[in-house]
Write an enzyme that holds these catalytic residues in place. Structure first.
Site, PDB file in Angstrom:
ATOM      1  CG  ASP A 221      -5.941  -3.328  -1.341  1.00  7.89           C
ATOM      2  OD1 ASP A 221      -6.234  -4.519  -1.518  1.00  7.89           O
ATOM      3  OD2 ASP A 221      -5.409  -2.921  -0.289  1.00  7.89           O
TER       4      ASP A 221
ATOM      5  N   GLY B 109       0.770  -1.243   0.000  1.00  8.40           N
ATOM      6  CA  GLY B 109       0.000   0.000   0.000  1.00  8.40           C
ATOM      7  C   GLY B 109       0.796   1.285   0.000  1.00  8.40           C
TER       8      GLY B 109
ATOM      9  CG  ASP C  17      -1.112   2.086   3.222  1.00 10.67           C
ATOM     10  OD1 ASP C  17      -0.839   1.631   4.351  1.00 10.67           O
ATOM     11  OD2 ASP C  17      -1.769   1.431   2.386  1.00 10.67           O
TER      12      ASP C  17
ATOM     13  CG  ASP D 176      -6.724   1.174  11.399  1.00 10.98           C
ATOM     14  OD1 ASP D 176      -7.288   1.529  12.443  1.00 10.98           O
ATOM     15  OD2 ASP D 176      -7.310   0.538  10.508  1.00 10.98           O
TER      16      ASP D 176
ATOM     17  CE  LYS E 223      -8.655   4.715   7.901  1.00  9.59           C
ATOM     18  NZ  LYS E 223      -9.876   4.062   7.557  1.00  9.59           N
TER      19      LYS E 223
END
Length: 177
Positions: A162, A44, A103, A106, A134
């Site tokens: 993705d 990613g 990327d 989280d 996030k």
């Protein structure tokens, strides 16, 4: 050929490039004049890493580039909770500073795993960088060192991110519900 699903554009291509340049401005002074290796977490972070490396080069900062392939999502939209090394570094990081690039920041599980892995390989320090984080991601001392932008709490696609392997090539960041 099936129609593209409806994505809400979270960050346009132009805004993305501006954020990468701003990040390079903040990161370049810390990397100037040292022995650094940029380690991109596959798959990613590949587009982000490429653009960040070019932005750093425009500031005369040239880290060695390497990759590590870690997997915790497979084709699901939620992490399995287990990080697996699919392919390790090609070059030694012993005694070098490492800029670890991902990327999406989280839960912090992947970055924490990778940071420990690189320190165990002898890196003198590891600086963590993410394209986006996030809202629930750890902050402060437990968080990422550098981030390009704060993301909404939605599932993101495009610019390397993705949905079951699809949409990585979108030049913008979109969100799915």
């Amino acid at each position: 050929m099936p129609d593209l699903p409806k994505f809400d554009v979270v960050l346009s291509e132009a805004d993305l490039m501006a954020r990468v340049d701003e990040l390079a401005d903040r990161l370049a002074p810390r990397l100037a004049g040292g022995d650094w290796t940029a380690v991109s977490i596959l798959i990613g972070a590949t587009p982000f890493t490429s653009d960040l490396m070019k932005a750093l080069a425009r500031r005369n900062v040239h880290p060695v580039l390497d990759v590590i392939w870690l997997e915790s999502y497979r084709d699901a939209r939620e992490s399995s909770g287990r990080v697996v090394v699919r392919a390790d570094l090609a070059r030694s990081v012993e005694g070098r500073g490492v800029v670890l690039i991902d990327d999406v920041y989280d839960t912090g599980r992947t970055i924490d795993f990778a940071k420990g892995h690189l320190l165990a390989k002898g890196a003198r320090e590891v600086i963590t960088v993410a394209l986006t984080q996030k809202p629930w991601a750890p902050r402060g001392a437990d968080g990422i060192d550098y981030c390009a932008f704060d993301a909404p709490g939605r599932y993101l696609v495009g610019y390397g991110m993705d949905d079951a392997g699809l949409y990585r090539g979108l030049p913008y960041i979109g969100a799915l519900d």
